[in-house]
Design an enzyme around this catalytic site. Structure first.
Site, PDB file in Angstrom:
ATOM      1  N   ASP A 122     -73.368  63.006  -5.766  1.00  0.00           N
ATOM      2  CA  ASP A 122     -72.455  62.848  -6.006  1.00  0.00           C
ATOM      3  C   ASP A 122     -72.441  64.986  -6.681  1.00  0.00           C
ATOM      4  OD1 ASP A 122     -70.623  62.671  -7.799  1.00  0.00           O
ATOM      5  OD2 ASP A 122     -71.415  61.234  -9.338  1.00  0.00           O
ATOM      6  N   ASP A 145     -59.492  63.624  -0.009  1.00  0.00           N
ATOM      7  CA  ASP A 145     -58.679  62.097   0.076  1.00  0.00           C
ATOM      8  C   ASP A 145     -58.026  61.764  -1.254  1.00  0.00           C
ATOM      9  OD1 ASP A 145     -57.392  59.011   0.072  1.00  0.00           O
ATOM     10  OD2 ASP A 145     -59.564  58.832   0.047  1.00  0.00           O
TER      11      ASP A 145
END
Length: 238
Positions: A122, A145
């Site tokens: 992450d 995204d």
């Protein structure tokens, strides 16, 4: 159309809960034998394991050249090309998609590119825990995204809380370069970056695509379909 996988899950939560931001959405994918072999053989040389403490990036790369963080490299094709075009910079490339990690390592091996280090973790935790303030000369986030449904907009990566985490890691004079093929997200990106007093736009609004950023296959396909692409390049001035 997009080839990146980042999004914060809770970017609009109160300040005390900012640690819940995540830079990715896990997705499954088929790992080819070549990609797995690249991980097995090249990770010891080009991979960086996560640790909850600040790392010396100069030690990771074996030199003190400018460091650029790339968040969400997809399959790594553009990242490798950028690293070849900018051999005097070092690139810490972060993604969580296993086949993408395998593929970028495969490309690194095939093209003998030495100025990339890869992480599978992450990015928010990496930024918070592993990077020293002022460690970076640049930050790249290409085609994250767009979460185009309005009810999902809050999941977008490029929002004020996340950029606020990134900026201390950037040197004065360093830059942040974003790109998207979703116009409404481009407008949001411009608004977010323009909201920081210590960031200065290098263009009137959207920037010409810098020569180091290659056109991705997704981008080329989008242009054929009549879609636009927007680059934003801001410089840290204080």
């Amino acid at each position: 159309m997009t080839d990146s996988i980042q999004t914060p899950e809770t970017a609009d939560v109160p300040q005390e809960h900012l640690r819940s931001i995540r830079s990715f959405v896990l997705r499954q994918g088929h790992m080819t034998a070549a990609q797995q072999r690249a991980i097995d053989t090249l990770w010891p040389q080009f991979g960086v394991d996560y640790q909850a403490q600040v790392v010396d990036l100069n030690e990771c790369f074996g030199r003190s050249n400018p460091k650029v963080l790339e968040i969400g490299f997809g399959m790594g094709t553009a990242t490798v090309e950028i690293a070849k075009r900018l051999p005097d910079s070092d690139f810490l490339a972060i993604d969580v998609h296993g086949p993408g990690v395998g593929n970028i390592l495969k490309l690194i091996g095939e093209e003998q590119v030495g100025n990339i280090r890869v992480m599978r973790h992450d990015a928010v935790e990496v930024v918070e825990n592993m990077l020293a303030d002022g460690a970076l000369s640049g930050i790249h986030i290409f085609f994250p995204d767009p979460w185009h449904k309005k009810r999902h907009n809050k999941r977008r990566l490029v929002q004020t809380p996340f950029v606020a985490k990134l900026l201390p890691k950037l040197k004065t004079g360093g830059y942040i370069h974003l790109a998207t093929d979703w116009e409404e997200y481009a407008v949001q990106m411009l608004e977010v970056l323009s909201g920081f007093e210590n960031l200065q736009n290098t263009a009137a609004d959207y920037a010409p695509t810098p020569s180091y950023r290659p056109e991705t296959k997704f981008e080329a396909r989008g242009k054929r379909l009549g879609h636009g692409v927007w680059d934003l390049v801001f410089e840290k001035i204080g």
